[in-house]
Write a protein that holds these residues in place. Sequence first.
Motif, PDB file in Angstrom:
ATOM      1  N   ILE A  45       0.824  -1.267  -0.018  1.00 42.32           N
ATOM      2  CA  ILE A  45       0.125  -0.033   0.013  1.00 42.32           C
ATOM      3  C   ILE A  45       0.920   1.007   0.088  1.00 42.32           C
ATOM      4  CG2 ILE A  45      -1.830   1.250   1.309  1.00 42.32           C
ATOM      5  CD1 ILE A  45      -2.701  -1.260   2.715  1.00 42.32           C
ATOM      6  N   SER A  46       0.690   2.386  -0.865  1.00 40.58           N
ATOM      7  CA  SER A  46       1.438   3.310  -0.787  1.00 40.58           C
ATOM      8  C   SER A  46       0.675   4.552  -1.341  1.00 40.58           C
ATOM      9  CB  SER A  46       2.731   3.062  -1.912  1.00 40.58           C
ATOM     10  OG  SER A  46       2.314   3.068  -3.086  1.00 40.58           O
ATOM     11  N   GLY A  47       1.226   5.781  -1.020  1.00 45.53           N
ATOM     12  CA  GLY A  47       0.571   7.107  -1.226  1.00 45.53           C
ATOM     13  C   GLY A  47       1.495   8.231  -1.282  1.00 45.53           C
ATOM     14  N   GLY A  48       0.918   9.358  -1.418  1.00 46.67           N
ATOM     15  CA  GLY A  48       1.762  10.574  -1.224  1.00 46.67           C
ATOM     16  C   GLY A  48       1.357  11.170   0.090  1.00 46.67           C
ATOM     17  N   TYR A  49       0.684  12.178   0.265  1.00 44.13           N
ATOM     18  CA  TYR A  49       0.219  13.106   1.352  1.00 44.13           C
ATOM     19  C   TYR A  49      -1.168  12.792   1.586  1.00 44.13           C
ATOM     20  CZ  TYR A  49       4.713  15.267   0.343  1.00 44.13           C
ATOM     21  OH  TYR A  49       5.940  15.540   0.262  1.00 44.13           O
ATOM     22  N   ILE A  50      -1.197  11.864   2.712  1.00 43.36           N
ATOM     23  CA  ILE A  50      -2.650  11.319   3.073  1.00 43.36           C
ATOM     24  C   ILE A  50      -2.941  11.706   4.622  1.00 43.36           C
ATOM     25  CG2 ILE A  50      -3.712   9.097   3.482  1.00 43.36           C
ATOM     26  CD1 ILE A  50      -2.908   9.450   0.558  1.00 43.36           C
ATOM     27  N   LYS A  51      -4.227  12.022   4.705  1.00 39.87           N
ATOM     28  CA  LYS A  51      -4.810  12.493   6.048  1.00 39.87           C
ATOM     29  C   LYS A  51      -6.048  11.490   6.134  1.00 39.87           C
ATOM     30  CE  LYS A  51      -6.088  16.283   9.037  1.00 39.87           C
ATOM     31  NZ  LYS A  51      -5.981  17.665   9.035  1.00 39.87           N
ATOM     32  N   SER A  52      -6.295  11.311   7.409  1.00 41.19           N
ATOM     33  CA  SER A  52      -7.503  10.512   7.964  1.00 41.19           C
ATOM     34  C   SER A  52      -7.657   9.229   7.261  1.00 41.19           C
ATOM     35  CB  SER A  52      -8.676  11.393   7.926  1.00 41.19           C
ATOM     36  OG  SER A  52      -8.532  12.625   8.500  1.00 41.19           O
ATOM     37  N   LEU A  53      -6.766   8.403   7.176  1.00 41.39           N
ATOM     38  CA  LEU A  53      -6.980   6.979   6.552  1.00 41.39           C
ATOM     39  C   LEU A  53      -7.032   5.872   7.689  1.00 41.39           C
ATOM     40  CD1 LEU A  53      -6.450   5.175   3.959  1.00 41.39           C
ATOM     41  CD2 LEU A  53      -3.914   5.198   4.530  1.00 41.39           C
ATOM     42  N   LYS A  54      -7.682   4.949   7.295  1.00 42.43           N
ATOM     43  CA  LYS A  54      -7.801   3.625   8.304  1.00 42.43           C
ATOM     44  C   LYS A  54      -7.681   2.369   7.417  1.00 42.43           C
ATOM     45  CE  LYS A  54     -11.304   5.716  11.137  1.00 42.43           C
ATOM     46  NZ  LYS A  54     -11.467   5.629  12.748  1.00 42.43           N
ATOM     47  N   VAL A  55      -6.435   1.792   7.919  1.00 38.51           N
ATOM     48  CA  VAL A  55      -5.967   0.566   7.649  1.00 38.51           C
ATOM     49  C   VAL A  55      -6.280  -0.372   8.615  1.00 38.51           C
ATOM     50  CG1 VAL A  55      -4.069  -0.693   6.247  1.00 38.51           C
ATOM     51  CG2 VAL A  55      -4.412   1.721   5.938  1.00 38.51           C
ATOM     52  N   ASN A  56      -7.155  -1.412   8.352  1.00 40.89           N
ATOM     53  CA  ASN A  56      -7.312  -2.552   9.020  1.00 40.89           C
ATOM     54  C   ASN A  56      -7.714  -3.918   8.564  1.00 40.89           C
ATOM     55  OD1 ASN A  56      -8.930  -0.336   9.577  1.00 40.89           O
ATOM     56  ND2 ASN A  56     -10.101  -1.139  11.176  1.00 40.89           N
ATOM     57  N   ASN A  57      -7.267  -5.122   9.255  1.00 41.93           N
ATOM     58  CA  ASN A  57      -7.638  -6.205   8.813  1.00 41.93           C
ATOM     59  C   ASN A  57      -6.927  -6.667   7.677  1.00 41.93           C
ATOM     60  OD1 ASN A  57      -8.909  -6.851  11.283  1.00 41.93           O
ATOM     61  ND2 ASN A  57     -10.586  -5.502  10.521  1.00 41.93           N
ATOM     62  N   LEU A  58      -5.688  -6.627   7.336  1.00 42.79           N
ATOM     63  CA  LEU A  58      -5.031  -7.004   6.138  1.00 42.79           C
ATOM     64  C   LEU A  58      -3.731  -7.862   6.228  1.00 42.79           C
ATOM     65  CD1 LEU A  58      -4.832  -3.382   4.374  1.00 42.79           C
ATOM     66  CD2 LEU A  58      -6.486  -5.557   3.663  1.00 42.79           C
ATOM     67  N   GLN A  71       8.232  -2.833   0.420  1.00 44.04           N
ATOM     68  CA  GLN A  71       7.635  -1.957   1.814  1.00 44.04           C
ATOM     69  C   GLN A  71       6.095  -2.457   1.764  1.00 44.04           C
ATOM     70  OE1 GLN A  71       8.518   1.918   0.968  1.00 44.04           O
ATOM     71  NE2 GLN A  71      10.581   1.709   1.620  1.00 44.04           N
ATOM     72  N   GLY A  72       5.778  -2.765   2.881  1.00 42.93           N
ATOM     73  CA  GLY A  72       4.342  -3.336   3.274  1.00 42.93           C
ATOM     74  C   GLY A  72       3.336  -2.088   3.090  1.00 42.93           C
ATOM     75  N   ILE A  73       3.763  -0.868   3.897  1.00 47.96           N
ATOM     76  CA  ILE A  73       2.689   0.349   3.753  1.00 47.96           C
ATOM     77  C   ILE A  73       3.877   1.274   3.617  1.00 47.96           C
ATOM     78  CG2 ILE A  73       1.343   1.830   5.002  1.00 47.96           C
ATOM     79  CD1 ILE A  73       0.154  -0.752   6.381  1.00 47.96           C
ATOM     80  N   SER A  74       3.618   2.364   2.677  1.00 47.39           N
ATOM     81  CA  SER A  74       4.685   3.297   2.409  1.00 47.39           C
ATOM     82  C   SER A  74       3.813   4.467   2.066  1.00 47.39           C
ATOM     83  CB  SER A  74       5.508   2.970   1.354  1.00 47.39           C
ATOM     84  OG  SER A  74       6.451   4.285   0.953  1.00 47.39           O
ATOM     85  N   PHE A  75       4.158   5.790   2.821  1.00 43.02           N
ATOM     86  CA  PHE A  75       3.488   7.074   2.509  1.00 43.02           C
ATOM     87  C   PHE A  75       4.614   8.207   2.652  1.00 43.02           C
ATOM     88  CE2 PHE A  75      -0.141   4.453   3.937  1.00 43.02           C
ATOM     89  CZ  PHE A  75      -1.052   4.925   2.838  1.00 43.02           C
ATOM     90  N   SER A  76       4.548   9.132   1.691  1.00 44.69           N
ATOM     91  CA  SER A  76       5.598  10.353   1.744  1.00 44.69           C
ATOM     92  C   SER A  76       5.009  10.987   3.228  1.00 44.69           C
ATOM     93  CB  SER A  76       5.239  11.361   0.883  1.00 44.69           C
ATOM     94  OG  SER A  76       5.638  10.510  -0.200  1.00 44.69           O
ATOM     95  N   SER A  77       3.711  11.210   3.238  1.00 48.19           N
ATOM     96  CA  SER A  77       3.299  11.805   4.569  1.00 48.19           C
ATOM     97  C   SER A  77       2.061  11.381   5.283  1.00 48.19           C
ATOM     98  CB  SER A  77       3.168  13.379   4.280  1.00 48.19           C
ATOM     99  OG  SER A  77       2.596  13.802   5.614  1.00 48.19           O
ATOM    100  N   LEU A  78       1.661  10.691   6.367  1.00 45.65           N
ATOM    101  CA  LEU A  78       0.571  10.231   6.618  1.00 45.65           C
ATOM    102  C   LEU A  78       0.183  10.923   8.137  1.00 45.65           C
ATOM    103  CD1 LEU A  78      -1.791   7.722   6.179  1.00 45.65           C
ATOM    104  CD2 LEU A  78      -0.393   6.614   7.864  1.00 45.65           C
ATOM    105  N   ASN A  79      -1.093  11.582   8.038  1.00 49.58           N
ATOM    106  CA  ASN A  79      -1.383  12.160   9.419  1.00 49.58           C
ATOM    107  C   ASN A  79      -2.836  11.929   9.745  1.00 49.58           C
ATOM    108  OD1 ASN A  79       0.878  14.101   9.439  1.00 49.58           O
ATOM    109  ND2 ASN A  79       0.259  14.481   7.450  1.00 49.58           N
TER     110      ASN A  79
END
Length: 186
Positions: free
Chosen positions: A6-19, A26-34
Amino acid sequence: GGDKGISGGYIKSLKVNNLKIINFSQGISFSSLNDSSIEKVVINNMSDKGIFLASGSDNSIRNNEFKQNLNNGVYFGSDSTNNIIRNNFVDSSKTGISFASVRSYNNTIKDNFVYNSLTDGIYVAAASKPSIVINNVIDKSSDGIDGGTVVVINNTVTNGAYGIRAGSNSSVENNAIMYTSSYGIY
């Protein structure tokens, strides 16, 4: 493995569950996660990092499993503040949980189980304000907890070279350190 689960750039208010995320670089990769949460995720066999956040604030990473991720189970880069890393199981990484930048502070690393880290079970760079490392169990890591600016309370560290390495602006209280080959607290 391939690139990223899972990847992305600038992300806010994301929920990742039950995966389950298996066999990527890389399993989960973000430039910015808030203001986000990652919960009940299994991340195994990454050729680099389980979670890579170049920066991130006000995130919750809870109740996850990280196994056999080559470099890091959980890695935060610069400008990472007010994150909670809690109740995770991290096994067989170079570094279990890492806040690698001097601009990362006021993070809470609590109630985690970290095993078999080649270097540090938990690493926190020196910063202007401390992060809190509380009630973790670290076993079979070269350095159990390596912190530049940290408050280290009620942790159990066993079977490593160094139990706890803490910088001059740190506080270390009520930790159990057993079976270290060099120093308990350095």
